[in-house]
Design a protein around this motif. Structure first.
Motif, PDB file in Angstrom:
ATOM      1  N   HIS A 220     -65.650  -8.998 -38.972  1.00 55.71           N
ATOM      2  CA  HIS A 220     -65.954 -10.348 -38.504  1.00 55.71           C
ATOM      3  C   HIS A 220     -66.802 -10.330 -37.224  1.00 55.71           C
ATOM      4  O   HIS A 220     -67.630 -11.232 -37.031  1.00 55.71           O
ATOM      5  CB  HIS A 220     -64.668 -11.160 -38.338  1.00 55.71           C
ATOM      6  CG  HIS A 220     -64.096 -11.545 -39.670  1.00 55.71           C
ATOM      7  ND1 HIS A 220     -64.646 -12.518 -40.457  1.00 55.71           N
ATOM      8  CD2 HIS A 220     -63.050 -11.049 -40.363  1.00 55.71           C
ATOM      9  CE1 HIS A 220     -63.971 -12.620 -41.580  1.00 55.71           C
ATOM     10  NE2 HIS A 220     -62.987 -11.730 -41.556  1.00 55.71           N
TER      11      HIS A 220
ATOM     12  N   LEU B 168     -70.311  -9.874 -38.534  1.00 56.38           N
ATOM     13  CA  LEU B 168     -70.839 -11.133 -39.076  1.00 56.38           C
ATOM     14  C   LEU B 168     -71.276 -12.063 -37.952  1.00 56.38           C
ATOM     15  O   LEU B 168     -72.329 -12.707 -38.038  1.00 56.38           O
ATOM     16  CB  LEU B 168     -69.785 -11.833 -39.938  1.00 56.38           C
ATOM     17  CG  LEU B 168     -69.548 -11.281 -41.330  1.00 56.38           C
ATOM     18  CD1 LEU B 168     -68.447 -12.072 -42.033  1.00 56.38           C
ATOM     19  CD2 LEU B 168     -70.811 -11.320 -42.154  1.00 56.38           C
TER      20      LEU B 168
ATOM     21  N   GLY C 192     -74.996 -12.143 -38.542  1.00 58.30           N
ATOM     22  CA  GLY C 192     -75.061 -13.147 -39.606  1.00 58.30           C
ATOM     23  C   GLY C 192     -74.578 -12.605 -40.936  1.00 58.30           C
ATOM     24  O   GLY C 192     -74.324 -11.416 -41.092  1.00 58.30           O
ATOM     25  N   SER C 193     -74.478 -13.492 -41.916  1.00 57.38           N
ATOM     26  CA  SER C 193     -73.903 -13.108 -43.213  1.00 57.38           C
ATOM     27  C   SER C 193     -74.925 -12.531 -44.182  1.00 57.38           C
ATOM     28  O   SER C 193     -74.560 -11.937 -45.176  1.00 57.38           O
ATOM     29  CB  SER C 193     -73.225 -14.309 -43.865  1.00 57.38           C
ATOM     30  OG  SER C 193     -74.199 -15.266 -44.220  1.00 57.38           O
ATOM     31  N   ARG C 194     -76.211 -12.743 -43.946  1.00 55.48           N
ATOM     32  CA  ARG C 194     -77.295 -12.212 -44.787  1.00 55.48           C
ATOM     33  C   ARG C 194     -77.146 -12.638 -46.247  1.00 55.48           C
ATOM     34  O   ARG C 194     -77.123 -11.818 -47.149  1.00 55.48           O
ATOM     35  CB  ARG C 194     -77.358 -10.690 -44.678  1.00 55.48           C
ATOM     36  CG  ARG C 194     -77.615 -10.214 -43.284  1.00 55.48           C
ATOM     37  CD  ARG C 194     -77.698  -8.723 -43.223  1.00 55.48           C
ATOM     38  NE  ARG C 194     -77.726  -8.310 -41.827  1.00 55.48           N
ATOM     39  CZ  ARG C 194     -77.387  -7.116 -41.420  1.00 55.48           C
ATOM     40  NH1 ARG C 194     -77.023  -6.211 -42.281  1.00 55.48           N
ATOM     41  NH2 ARG C 194     -77.431  -6.815 -40.147  1.00 55.48           N
ATOM     42  N   ALA C 195     -77.032 -13.920 -46.449  1.00 55.89           N
ATOM     43  CA  ALA C 195     -76.853 -14.464 -47.804  1.00 55.89           C
ATOM     44  C   ALA C 195     -78.018 -14.085 -48.722  1.00 55.89           C
ATOM     45  O   ALA C 195     -77.841 -13.954 -49.932  1.00 55.89           O
ATOM     46  CB  ALA C 195     -76.700 -15.975 -47.748  1.00 55.89           C
TER      47      ALA C 195
ATOM     48  N   LYS D 213     -77.424 -10.976 -50.983  1.00 53.91           N
ATOM     49  CA  LYS D 213     -76.398 -10.963 -52.013  1.00 53.91           C
ATOM     50  C   LYS D 213     -77.008 -10.634 -53.369  1.00 53.91           C
ATOM     51  O   LYS D 213     -78.085 -11.109 -53.712  1.00 53.91           O
ATOM     52  CB  LYS D 213     -75.703 -12.316 -52.104  1.00 53.91           C
ATOM     53  CG  LYS D 213     -74.541 -12.443 -51.196  1.00 53.91           C
ATOM     54  CD  LYS D 213     -73.726 -13.663 -51.529  1.00 53.91           C
ATOM     55  CE  LYS D 213     -72.529 -13.696 -50.600  1.00 53.91           C
ATOM     56  NZ  LYS D 213     -71.885 -14.970 -50.588  1.00 53.91           N
TER      57      LYS D 213
END
Length: 182
Positions: free
Chosen positions: A44, A47, A51-54, A57
């Motif tokens: 966490h 993140l 960032g989450s780097r969507a 995916k």
């Protein structure tokens, strides 16, 4: 004194080990390699920092599944007008008759096969993957490549012992697999 072993289903094992231990106990404990932080805390913190780097995916869809299937050593197979494509000594025909098109006959096309369902393969034709089924689909469907290899070797050994040096026919392999299931 007899020791009774508990048999778990895959779902029970998954719930206990993955959800219970990996993401419950282990994930929350401090870890020496993480300088006193838990894997959960470090994840966490990462993140929050980057960032989450969507956009990274990978969507697990039919296209992804096909692209992760193995291919032959050559990677392609020639489309024969009457038999389709030959993959690992097995003929496969497209379920939508894509092989009947005159512009595809005789062409080398990229191919993939499903090692967990020997009755199914895929050919890349005109920009998309086409599902193909074996000419012995009803016998091989649902049987893995490994099962077919083992059954073929058993038949070879039996024939060798009885001095019949011939190749194993798909019907014989399917009968051996059926007998093994029973």
């Amino acid at each position: 004194m007899a020791v009774l072993a508990q048999v778990w289903t895959l779902d029970e094992l998954y719930d206990y080990f993955i959800n219970g231990y990996c993401y419950g106990a282990y994930d929350r404990k401090e870890h020496p390699a993480l300088e006193g932080f838990s894997p959960y805390d470090r994840f966490h913190a990462g993140l929050a920092h980057s960032g989450s780097r969507a956009h990274q995916k990978i969507i697990y869809d039919e296209q992804f599944r096909i692209l992760t299937l193995p291919s032959t050593l050559k990677g392609t197979a020639k489309v024969q007008p009457s038999t389709g494509v030959r993959i690992n000594q097995q003929d496969y025909w497209s379920i939508d008759d894509s092989f009947l098109r005159p512009d595809i006959e005789g062409q080398q096309v990229p191919v993939r096969y499903d090692p967990f369902d020997y009755g199914t393969a895929y050919a890349y034709i005109h920009g998309h993957w086409v599902r193909c089924i074996s000419n012995h689909y009803n016998k091989f469907q649902g049987h893995s490549e490994r099962e077919i290899m083992v059954a073929t070797e058993i038949l070879r050994q039996k024939k060798y012992l009885f001095s019949k040096k011939t190749s194993s026919k798909p019907g014989e392999i399917a009968q051996l697999l059926k007998d093994a299931e029973q």
